[in-house]
Enzyme design. Structure first.
Site, PDB file in Angstrom:
ATOM      1  N   TYR A   1       7.394  45.125  -4.863  1.00 47.77           N
ATOM      2  CA  TYR A   1       8.650  46.606  -4.501  1.00 47.77           C
ATOM      3  C   TYR A   1       7.971  47.868  -5.906  1.00 47.77           C
ATOM      4  O   TYR A   1       8.923  48.812  -4.863  1.00 47.77           O
ATOM      5  CB  TYR A   1      10.119  46.319  -4.501  1.00 47.77           C
ATOM      6  CG  TYR A   1      10.242  45.000  -3.768  1.00 47.77           C
ATOM      7  CD1 TYR A   1       9.099  44.353  -2.917  1.00 47.77           C
ATOM      8  CD2 TYR A   1      11.299  43.229  -4.325  1.00 47.77           C
ATOM      9  CE1 TYR A   1       9.243  43.223  -2.397  1.00 47.77           C
ATOM     10  CE2 TYR A   1      11.630  42.876  -2.976  1.00 47.77           C
ATOM     11  CZ  TYR A   1      10.520  42.796  -2.432  1.00 47.77           C
ATOM     12  OH  TYR A   1      10.584  41.270  -1.193  1.00 47.77           O
TER      13      TYR A   1
ATOM     14  N   ASN B   1      28.210  43.981   4.732  1.00 48.75           N
ATOM     15  CA  ASN B   1      27.700  42.661   4.722  1.00 48.75           C
ATOM     16  C   ASN B   1      28.183  42.099   3.743  1.00 48.75           C
ATOM     17  O   ASN B   1      28.363  41.177   3.925  1.00 48.75           O
ATOM     18  CB  ASN B   1      26.334  43.405   4.224  1.00 48.75           C
ATOM     19  CG  ASN B   1      25.772  44.029   5.077  1.00 48.75           C
ATOM     20  OD1 ASN B   1      25.801  44.443   5.857  1.00 48.75           O
ATOM     21  ND2 ASN B   1      24.348  44.169   5.106  1.00 48.75           N
TER      22      ASN B   1
ATOM     23  N   SER C   1      20.437  47.270   2.297  1.00 51.89           N
ATOM     24  CA  SER C   1      21.162  48.417   2.891  1.00 51.89           C
ATOM     25  C   SER C   1      21.611  49.845   2.229  1.00 51.89           C
ATOM     26  O   SER C   1      21.530  48.767   0.073  1.00 51.89           O
ATOM     27  CB  SER C   1      22.369  49.056   3.534  1.00 51.89           C
ATOM     28  OG  SER C   1      22.984  49.795   4.070  1.00 51.89           O
TER      29      SER C   1
ATOM     30  N   ARG D   1      27.658  49.731   4.164  1.00 52.81           N
ATOM     31  CA  ARG D   1      26.857  49.000   5.206  1.00 52.81           C
ATOM     32  C   ARG D   1      26.823  48.359   3.330  1.00 52.81           C
ATOM     33  O   ARG D   1      26.883  46.395   4.227  1.00 52.81           O
ATOM     34  CB  ARG D   1      25.459  49.284   5.234  1.00 52.81           C
ATOM     35  CG  ARG D   1      25.695  49.629   6.812  1.00 52.81           C
ATOM     36  CD  ARG D   1      24.355  49.834   7.371  1.00 52.81           C
ATOM     37  NE  ARG D   1      24.847  50.535   8.409  1.00 52.81           N
ATOM     38  CZ  ARG D   1      23.294  50.844   9.280  1.00 52.81           C
ATOM     39  NH1 ARG D   1      22.413  51.271   8.735  1.00 52.81           N
ATOM     40  NH2 ARG D   1      23.444  51.688  10.547  1.00 52.81           N
TER      41      ARG D   1
HETATM   42  P1  NAD Z   1      17.155  43.106   6.365  1.00 53.08           P
HETATM   43  O1  NAD Z   1      17.548  42.743   7.544  1.00 53.08           O
HETATM   44  O2  NAD Z   1      18.075  42.687   5.271  1.00 53.08           O
HETATM   45  O3  NAD Z   1      16.923  44.601   7.284  1.00 53.08           O
HETATM   46  C1  NAD Z   1      17.005  45.619   6.086  1.00 53.08           C
HETATM   47  C2  NAD Z   1      17.669  46.970   7.522  1.00 53.08           C
HETATM   48  O4  NAD Z   1      18.573  46.834   8.290  1.00 53.08           O
HETATM   49  C3  NAD Z   1      17.505  48.550   7.634  1.00 53.08           C
HETATM   50  O5  NAD Z   1      17.257  49.513   8.349  1.00 53.08           O
HETATM   51  C4  NAD Z   1      19.016  48.109   6.698  1.00 53.08           C
HETATM   52  O6  NAD Z   1      19.144  50.193   6.788  1.00 53.08           O
HETATM   53  C5  NAD Z   1      19.824  48.112   7.600  1.00 53.08           C
HETATM   54  N1  NAD Z   1      20.884  47.665   8.254  1.00 53.08           N
HETATM   55  C6  NAD Z   1      21.551  47.025   6.887  1.00 53.08           C
HETATM   56  N2  NAD Z   1      22.479  46.244   6.827  1.00 53.08           N
HETATM   57  C7  NAD Z   1      23.133  47.092   7.624  1.00 53.08           C
HETATM   58  C8  NAD Z   1      24.219  46.708   9.142  1.00 53.08           C
HETATM   59  N3  NAD Z   1      25.589  46.309   8.194  1.00 53.08           N
HETATM   60  N4  NAD Z   1      25.255  47.382  10.149  1.00 53.08           N
HETATM   61  C9  NAD Z   1      23.135  48.147  10.745  1.00 53.08           C
HETATM   62  N5  NAD Z   1      22.442  48.170   9.731  1.00 53.08           N
HETATM   63  C10 NAD Z   1      22.015  47.363   8.595  1.00 53.08           C
HETATM   64  O7  NAD Z   1      15.308  43.566   5.786  1.00 53.08           O
HETATM   65  P2  NAD Z   1      14.453  43.729   5.043  1.00 53.08           P
HETATM   66  O8  NAD Z   1      14.560  44.573   3.522  1.00 53.08           O
HETATM   67  O9  NAD Z   1      13.232  43.260   4.968  1.00 53.08           O
HETATM   68  O10 NAD Z   1      15.004  42.092   4.208  1.00 53.08           O
HETATM   69  C11 NAD Z   1      15.821  41.612   2.780  1.00 53.08           C
HETATM   70  C12 NAD Z   1      15.240  41.165   1.752  1.00 53.08           C
HETATM   71  O11 NAD Z   1      14.421  40.355   1.956  1.00 53.08           O
HETATM   72  C13 NAD Z   1      14.495  42.708   1.280  1.00 53.08           C
HETATM   73  O12 NAD Z   1      15.365  43.451   0.740  1.00 53.08           O
HETATM   74  C14 NAD Z   1      13.475  41.727   0.511  1.00 53.08           C
HETATM   75  O13 NAD Z   1      14.467  41.743  -0.876  1.00 53.08           O
HETATM   76  C15 NAD Z   1      13.875  40.134   0.644  1.00 53.08           C
HETATM   77  N6  NAD Z   1      12.127  40.684   1.277  1.00 53.08           N
HETATM   78  C16 NAD Z   1      11.103  39.582   0.975  1.00 53.08           C
HETATM   79  C17 NAD Z   1      10.065  39.086   1.890  1.00 53.08           C
HETATM   80  C18 NAD Z   1       8.736  38.658   1.013  1.00 53.08           C
HETATM   81  O14 NAD Z   1       7.979  38.404   1.691  1.00 53.08           O
HETATM   82  N7  NAD Z   1       9.022  37.165   0.026  1.00 53.08           N
HETATM   83  C19 NAD Z   1       9.438  40.232   3.005  1.00 53.08           C
HETATM   84  C20 NAD Z   1      10.474  40.785   3.320  1.00 53.08           C
HETATM   85  C21 NAD Z   1      11.749  41.103   3.319  1.00 53.08           C
END
Ligand code: NAD
Length: 284
Positions: free
Chosen positions: A57, A247, A238, A243
């Site tokens: 990241y 959350n 976020s 948010r």
């Molecule tokens: P997520 O499901 O957390 O969604 C993030 C998106 O949702 C962003 O666009 C954000 O602006 C929006 N959002 C957040 N809260 C909201 C709310 N209350 N209302 C409306 N929209 C909202 O997706 P993510 O970031 O892909 O996943 C979370 C975490 O998982 C990552 O930050 C990372 O730490 C981890 N991750 C790990 C892997 C892996 O391969 N191990 C892959 C992807 C993500």
């Protein structure tokens, strides 16, 4: 909730190694290094004490810098990192681990994961050996894997004396992962759900909207609460302060009913927002 409001009480989950992890955390994937300090500081002020990071990241330094200047004891913040997919072979992996250890300074890394199995690219057992040896040397409090399917885990069980504490996999109402979650649980492996709100795609779903109306929660809170009641560890991302608080408030209030949980789980359509672990080759 304002900064003055008391922080919600976040439940903890005990890993098979005995280490406890806050069930609700903050993910920092796709947060640019320049934006990381502000976002993580907001999260810490809101009451988050678990940051899900990764070498890939490119914001590990910023995460640790803001924890250091937050005034919070770093031992109170559970920090996860993951080995970058770019590393190949034992020696290169050990060097990359040493770099993360140096970035974390006096703080022992709480949890360190294989980021992806990348079975079509290299032998993930070599990477696992580098991580388990570093664990034995005291680099981490706990270790685990991410994006491992059942067959990847079975190989690991057969060829290593070390068991993963967690398996971090994509999971949300459109990708419930019931079988893999059960397999993890049978082996005392905690499921961490990445992209817990499916990067936003599940928030428009009419069933989620209806349950939000029934419970007085927002759609994101409904989905995050569903995860918590299934036993998943979550860390939505976020950069918006409102948010970030919305959350975290998912941990508060009444449980969803069994009927509401069942309606959400029935939305499963095996839909991924990210890569499939069997074919994913991305380097980060
Ligand atoms: P997520 O499901 O957390 O969604 C993030 C998106 O949702 C962003 O666009 C954000 O602006 C929006 N959002 C957040 N809260 C909201 C709310 N209350 N209302 C409306 N929209 C909202 O997706 P993510 O970031 O892909 O996943 C979370 C975490 O998982 C990552 O930050 C990372 O730490 C981890 N991750 C790990 C892997 C892996 O391969 N191990 C892959 C992807 C993500």
């Amino acid at each position: 909730m304002t900064d003055q409001s008391p922080a919600p009480t976040v439940p903890s989950v005990t890993l098979q190694s005995g280490v406890t992890i806050p069930q609700f955390g903050f993910g920092v994937f796709q947060i640019a290094p320049d934006d990381t300090e502000a976002a993580v500081l907001d999260a810490l002020r809101a009451g988050y004490r678990h940051i899900d990071g990764a070498q890939g990241y490119r914001n590990e330094r910023e995460v640790m810098a803001v924890i250091d200047r937050s005034g919070i004891d770093p031992a109170e913040v559970f920090v996860t990192s993951k080995l970058s997919n770019a590393h190949r072979g034992y020696d290169e992996s050990r060097r990359a681990i040493d770099e993360s250890v140096a970035i974390h300074g006096d703080k022992q890394i709480d949890l360190f994961l294989v980021h992806w199995p990348l079975a079509t690219v290299h032998d993930f057992m070599i990477v696992w050996k580098a991580i388990t040896d570093a664990f034995d040397d005291g680099a981490f409090r706990a270790i685990g894997v991410s994006n491992f399917h059942r067959d990847h885990l079975e190989r690991l069980f057969a060829e290593s004396d070390h068991r993963p504490d967690v398996n971090q996999i994509e999971a949300h109402p459109y990708l419930v992962q019931a079988e893999l979650r059960s397999f993890n649980a049978e082996h005392d492996i905690v499921t961490e759900a990445w992209s817990p709100i499916g990067q936003g795609i599940v928030l428009e779903d009419p069933v989620v909207a209806a349950i939000a109306e029934e419970t007085g929660r927002t759609p994101a809170q409904v989905v995050l609460r569903w995860h918590l009641q299934l036993g998943n560890v979550v860390f939505p991302r976020s950069t918006a302060p409102s948010r970030i608080r919305e959350n975290l408030a998912s941990v508060e209030g009444d449980d969803l009913t069994d009927e509401q949980l069942t309606r959400i789980s029935a939305l499963d359509r095996h839909q991924r927002t990210g890569g499939d672990p069997d074919t994913f080759r991305y380097k980060y």
